[in-house]
Write a protein that holds these residues in place. Sequence first.
Motif, PDB file in Angstrom:
ATOM      1  N   PRO A  92      -6.072   3.747  -2.106  1.00 24.71           N
ATOM      2  CA  PRO A  92      -5.240   3.279  -0.993  1.00 24.71           C
ATOM      3  C   PRO A  92      -5.687   3.832   0.353  1.00 24.71           C
ATOM      4  O   PRO A  92      -5.559   3.173   1.382  1.00 24.71           O
ATOM      5  N   LEU A  93      -6.258   5.049   0.327  1.00 27.40           N
ATOM      6  CA  LEU A  93      -6.697   5.645   1.590  1.00 27.40           C
ATOM      7  C   LEU A  93      -7.977   4.995   2.109  1.00 27.40           C
ATOM      8  O   LEU A  93      -8.313   5.101   3.279  1.00 27.40           O
ATOM      9  N   ILE A 110      -8.460   1.795   2.186  1.00 24.38           N
ATOM     10  CA  ILE A 110      -8.220   0.414   2.606  1.00 24.38           C
ATOM     11  C   ILE A 110      -8.569   0.141   4.075  1.00 24.38           C
ATOM     12  O   ILE A 110      -9.241  -0.847   4.370  1.00 24.38           O
ATOM     13  N   PRO A 111      -8.137   0.997   5.035  1.00 25.00           N
ATOM     14  CA  PRO A 111      -8.466   0.693   6.423  1.00 25.00           C
ATOM     15  C   PRO A 111      -9.967   0.538   6.646  1.00 25.00           C
ATOM     16  O   PRO A 111     -10.423  -0.391   7.325  1.00 25.00           O
ATOM     17  N   LEU A 133      -7.927  17.811  -5.320  1.00 22.49           N
ATOM     18  CA  LEU A 133      -6.595  17.846  -5.927  1.00 22.49           C
ATOM     19  C   LEU A 133      -6.649  17.686  -7.440  1.00 22.49           C
ATOM     20  O   LEU A 133      -5.795  18.191  -8.158  1.00 22.49           O
ATOM     21  N   SER A 187      -4.516  -1.269  10.787  1.00 23.13           N
ATOM     22  CA  SER A 187      -5.688  -1.968  10.276  1.00 23.13           C
ATOM     23  C   SER A 187      -5.263  -3.270   9.615  1.00 23.13           C
ATOM     24  O   SER A 187      -5.910  -4.301   9.784  1.00 23.13           O
ATOM     25  N   SER A 231      -5.593  23.926  -6.361  1.00 25.06           N
ATOM     26  CA  SER A 231      -6.061  23.582  -7.706  1.00 25.06           C
ATOM     27  C   SER A 231      -6.547  24.810  -8.458  1.00 25.06           C
ATOM     28  O   SER A 231      -6.448  24.871  -9.677  1.00 25.06           O
ATOM     29  N   LEU A 246      -6.631   6.295  -8.288  1.00 23.60           N
ATOM     30  CA  LEU A 246      -5.295   5.919  -7.825  1.00 23.60           C
ATOM     31  C   LEU A 246      -4.953   6.626  -6.520  1.00 23.60           C
ATOM     32  O   LEU A 246      -4.317   6.070  -5.623  1.00 23.60           O
ATOM     33  N   LEU A 247      -5.402   7.872  -6.387  1.00 30.06           N
ATOM     34  CA  LEU A 247      -5.081   8.634  -5.178  1.00 30.06           C
ATOM     35  C   LEU A 247      -5.912   8.180  -3.996  1.00 30.06           C
ATOM     36  O   LEU A 247      -5.450   8.124  -2.866  1.00 30.06           O
ATOM     37  N   LEU A 299      -6.841   9.054 -12.310  1.00 26.47           N
ATOM     38  CA  LEU A 299      -5.910   9.519 -11.282  1.00 26.47           C
ATOM     39  C   LEU A 299      -6.599   9.549  -9.928  1.00 26.47           C
ATOM     40  O   LEU A 299      -6.031   9.135  -8.919  1.00 26.47           O
ATOM     41  N   ASN A 309      -2.453   8.723   7.274  1.00 32.29           N
ATOM     42  CA  ASN A 309      -3.048   7.419   7.006  1.00 32.29           C
ATOM     43  C   ASN A 309      -2.117   6.244   7.254  1.00 32.29           C
ATOM     44  O   ASN A 309      -2.588   5.149   7.492  1.00 32.29           O
ATOM     45  N   LEU A 351      -7.811  19.150 -13.449  1.00 28.58           N
ATOM     46  CA  LEU A 351      -7.270  18.354 -14.556  1.00 28.58           C
ATOM     47  C   LEU A 351      -8.403  17.897 -15.453  1.00 28.58           C
ATOM     48  O   LEU A 351      -9.499  17.622 -14.997  1.00 28.58           O
ATOM     49  N   ALA A 375      -6.565  21.833  -0.727  1.00 28.58           N
ATOM     50  CA  ALA A 375      -6.400  21.259  -2.067  1.00 28.58           C
ATOM     51  C   ALA A 375      -7.106  22.114  -3.104  1.00 28.58           C
ATOM     52  O   ALA A 375      -6.577  22.372  -4.190  1.00 28.58           O
ATOM     53  N   ILE A 416     -10.994  15.105  -0.811  1.00 29.83           N
ATOM     54  CA  ILE A 416      -9.612  15.592  -0.920  1.00 29.83           C
ATOM     55  C   ILE A 416      -9.083  15.277  -2.310  1.00 29.83           C
ATOM     56  O   ILE A 416      -8.503  16.131  -2.988  1.00 29.83           O
ATOM     57  N   ILE A 468       0.336  18.023  -0.366  1.00 28.53           N
ATOM     58  CA  ILE A 468      -0.898  17.766   0.402  1.00 28.53           C
ATOM     59  C   ILE A 468      -1.193  16.281   0.431  1.00 28.53           C
ATOM     60  O   ILE A 468      -1.503  15.704   1.481  1.00 28.53           O
ATOM     61  N   ILE A 495       0.842  -1.203   0.000  1.00 33.07           N
ATOM     62  CA  ILE A 495       0.000   0.000   0.000  1.00 33.07           C
ATOM     63  C   ILE A 495       0.874   1.248   0.000  1.00 33.07           C
ATOM     64  O   ILE A 495       0.561   2.248  -0.653  1.00 33.07           O
TER      65      ILE A 495
END
Lengths: 245, 221
Positions: free
Chosen positions: B168-169, B171-172, B151, A176, B219, B164-165, B161, A169, B155, B215, B147, A161, A134
């Motif tokens: 992963p955040l 996942i928890p 960002l 987690s 932008s 992709l950003l 994108l 995280n 675009l 953000a 967020i 940012i 990750i």
Amino acid sequence: MWTFFHKLGSPRYFYTYAGRLLPWLAVLTLILFGVGLYWGLVVAPADYQQGESYRIIFIHVPAAWMSMFVYMVMAGAGAIALIWKMKLAEVVAISCAPIGASFTALALVTGMLWGKPMWGAYWVWDARLTSELILLFLYLGVISLYSAIEDTRTASRAAAILALVGVVNIPIIHYSVVWWNTLHQGATITKLDQPSMDTRMLIPLLIMAVAFKAYFGMVLLMRARCEVLERERNSNWVREVVQLS
Amino acid sequence: MSAFNAVLKRDLLLTYRNRSEMANPLLFFVLVITLFPLAISPESSVLKTLAPGVVWVAALLASLLSLDTIFRTDFEDGSLEQLLVSPHSLPALVMAKVLAHWLVAGLPLLVLAPLLAVLLYLPSEAMLTLVLTLALGTPVLSLIGAIGVGLTVGLRKGGMLLSLLVLPLYIPLLIFASGAVDAAASGLAVNGQLAIMGALLILALTLTPFATAAALRISLS
């Protein structure tokens, strides 16, 4: 002292100072790698359980340490860039991303190579492996966000940012994943009980860790110098530097 | 507060006037879940074990798909800039927009999910937990996603994108939510997971509006 710091913040001075520092760092890196690798691969005794294949830790463990360390450097530089709007911090932050991603990938690949003979599988959904994967995604996110935005200053602030959001995280993701694995009572990963490490193995490992740090410093300076040149391409001093060489 | 209400009302009215757009993420949610029995097997024993994860992954993707609407149209017609230069605090306005997005894209999932879980043979004891995890989790999806949208809003092709950003955040959240539903299905206590999800929600509520506001300022600078 302070004026030195302020001067260092200006791209031009940074370029010259970093250039002077680079050869020293390069020599240091070479020596450390030479000593560490020779000690680790030749001098250190073989493991009584894992035999010779344990020697991959001399690459794997420092790479894994660096993968997290570089993220912290990147986020720290990103915070400085956002708060004080320092150009150089932006450069450092964005130069960290590809290096950190490479260290993470290196840690993953060496881990997989080690896992095949030891665990019998290249990949297990172990907590550490998963959070490292990750982390790689987080790095790739920062890199692709940076390259997607045209204006470099906007791009580096946006990437900063994202790096900071990632820092909040990372502990959450890590815990987690740890709890997820314990919750599942997975097909028990046969992780060998690591005997507390022998000093004959520990010393080369620590040398390798320092060698990786020196290598990181060297590559970071190289990348940052290059980035500075690119960003300041319209200024006079860059023209002078380029004409000289 | 009046600015918060005004933005919330405006966003809800805008989506109400354009109802088909509102329905699309929900249809996507239903379709993705339908694909799994077709792709894997219609066996109830297989689907039962997959159900918590499948429902949550589908909810996550559906919310990801609709995220762009939080700021995209406002960015295109320039009203986002008006929000930025207004004297009201930007994080509060961001909260209003995220709340509107959640009411439109998150809340309906809570209603739909139990129906779809029945299709996947999720045991009835786990239904309440499923709805609870969605109630705690979908706002976090919208908040963190904002967020990413902030960002990438400048675009032209931010869609790929963005995923992709943001993924992963997520996942928890995914781990705790599907873990809780899984535990409930096998009759275990889920207080722990729900408490952690509540903590994540509070963390996201307090921190992400500021990150999103920062953000957006970058932008649109």
